[in-house]
Design a protein around this motif. Structure first.
Motif, PDB file in Angstrom:
ATOM      1  N   LYS A 214       0.777  -1.234  -0.082  1.00  0.00           N
ATOM      2  CA  LYS A 214      -0.107   0.021   0.137  1.00  0.00           C
ATOM      3  C   LYS A 214       0.849   1.237  -0.080  1.00  0.00           C
ATOM      4  N   GLU A 215       2.098   1.041   0.507  1.00  0.00           N
ATOM      5  CA  GLU A 215       2.925   2.541   0.595  1.00  0.00           C
ATOM      6  C   GLU A 215       4.063   1.940  -0.098  1.00  0.00           C
ATOM      7  N   PHE A 216       4.854   3.286  -0.664  1.00  0.00           N
ATOM      8  CA  PHE A 216       6.102   3.205  -1.233  1.00  0.00           C
ATOM      9  C   PHE A 216       7.104   4.227  -0.641  1.00  0.00           C
TER      10      PHE A 216
ATOM     11  N   SER B 114      10.392   2.177  -4.450  1.00  0.00           N
ATOM     12  CA  SER B 114      10.454   0.822  -3.712  1.00  0.00           C
ATOM     13  C   SER B 114       9.383   0.737  -2.597  1.00  0.00           C
ATOM     14  N   PRO B 115       8.478  -0.386  -2.624  1.00  0.00           N
ATOM     15  CA  PRO B 115       7.774  -0.772  -1.988  1.00  0.00           C
ATOM     16  C   PRO B 115       8.084  -0.683  -0.443  1.00  0.00           C
ATOM     17  N   VAL B 116       7.367  -0.230   0.733  1.00  0.00           N
ATOM     18  CA  VAL B 116       7.357  -0.434   2.124  1.00  0.00           C
ATOM     19  C   VAL B 116       7.141  -1.647   2.661  1.00  0.00           C
TER      20      VAL B 116
END
Length: 396
Positions: free
Chosen positions: A83-85, A90-92
């Motif tokens: 859901k977050e980047f 890059s993805p969290v």
């Protein structure tokens, strides 16, 4: 003699041959594995490489399942959708929903998560950590209602009495864990009631905040007799003193309790039907909750003016009930014990017997269970007019 392979046609040729009899290639051969085998022993089979099991592709935005390395009992990790980047795109990384024995169990967990997403930050919250959040929300952050110190102390005491749960993950608790606290606690019935109340309030708080979707507190029961049920009725002389002082509002409510048979706590939520002139309510038992009790004619003017919304049982008990009885000189029973609000219920029971109210009506008016008496529990009925006629047998 050894057998060799022709480098042109791969035909098997003796090392003594000058040319391959199959293609005519001059003697230029490579070693054949069969030549190295022992006579009469079959050629060993080559081991086929182990095929990696393929699982179906998960939909976009569904999450992912990873098989972790090493010898693990639950090697399949299910991760929620990203859901977050970060600023670089890059993805969290997010914590896993859980770890499972096989891919299909991980898939079921991921599918369940997607149908009802929850806050992963609360996934591992312990009982003690949830209590801190609940306590903060109820007693500190809530500015609309001010709780007494007695209420705060009772909540803290209940929490302390279930210390075996403090370090356990709240989402992993089951009915057995909660029931064990109640069954193994050596305290009185009233203290166990506080623990059960705490369980119910914490689960309500957890559901409101999407920490859990299952409430195991609704299945918990106290398996010891209610020691708060003991008491002594007011004597006829004490009743006469109360009636002689009926202009006092506190005494009016004491008379309401005596001539209705309800527990004091029930009056916080009791319903009063002014048209049909009856009470509806009750606490504690299944038979007692929601029962209908016609209002005795002697207390009718007091009952119709009573407002449950403004009534607090504990405040009335401490600030009104005990002081007034002491002023009247009837604060102790015939045996020397202190009169309690529950003695009003015992007085109602005594009055029912004194004025020969029939047994079934008494059970229904007081909210007593009919137990294994099939005839009464199945075929015993009383309408409101019949109950009204019975309760008005009591003389003042």
């Amino acid at each position: 003699m050894a057998l060799l392979n022709c480098i042109e046609c791969n035909h098997v040729v003796s090392d003594k041959a000058s040319a391959c009899p199959n293609c005519g290639c001059p003697a230029s051969f490579s070693l054949n594995a069969a030549s190295l085998a022992e006579p009469g022993k079959p050629e060993p089979k080559k081991r086929k490489p182990k095929k990696r099991r393929k699982y179906k592709k998960l939909p976009n935005g569904f999450g992912c399942i990873k098989k972790l390395s090493g010898n693990r009992s639950r090697p399949f990790a299910a991760y929620p959708p990203t859901k977050e980047f970060n600023l670089n795109g890059s993805p969290v990384s997010q914590p896993a929903i859980g770890y499972y024995e096989d891919w299909y169990k991980a898939f079921d967990a991921l599918r369940s998560f997607n149908s009802n997403p929850y806050d992963l930050a609360h996934e591992n919250i312990t009982f003690a950590e949830l209590f801190e959040l609940y306590f903060q929300a109820k007693y500190i952050d809530n500015k609309k209602k001010k709780y007494s110190q007695a209420s705060i102390d009772s909540t803290k005491a209940a929490f302390k009495n279930c210390s075996a749960l403090h370090n356990k993950k709240f989402k992993e608790l089951r009915k057995y864990d909660l029931q064990s606290i109640i069954d193994l606690c050596p305290l009185k019935h009233s203290s166990l009631e506080l623990i059960v109340t705490l369980f119910k309030q914490m689960y309500k708080f957890a559901k409101e905040n999407d920490i859990t979707d299952k409430d195991y507190s609704e299945f918990i029961q106290i398996n010891i007799p209610d020691d708060d049920e003991s008491g002594e009725p007011f004597t006829q002389k004490e009743l006469d003193i109360l009636w002689n002082n009926k202009d006092n509002e506190t005494i009016q409510f004491i008379l309401i309790m005596i001539y209705s048979g309800f527990r004091i706590k029930a009056f916080e939520t009791i319903e009063i039907n002014h048209k049909e002139k009856y009470f509806k309510g009750g606490v504690k038992t299944r038979a007692g909750k929601g029962r209908i009790v016609p209002i005795h004619t002697s207390i009718l003017p007091y009952a119709l003016n009573f407002t449950p919304e403004a009534f607090k049982a504990n405040y009335f008990r401490l600030k009104s009930f005990y002081p007034v009885l002491e002023q009247l000189g009837i604060n102790t029973t015939a045996s020397g014990k202190k009169h309690t609000p529950h003695d009003c219920r015992h007085t109602f029971s005594w009055l029912c017997d004194k004025y020969k109210i029939d047994e079934l009506s008494k059970h229904l008016l007081m909210g007593h269970s009919l137990g294994n008496d099939v005839e009464k529990s199945v075929y015993g009925h009383r309408n409101i007019d019949e109950l009204r006629a019975e309760i008005n047998k009591i003389q003042v």
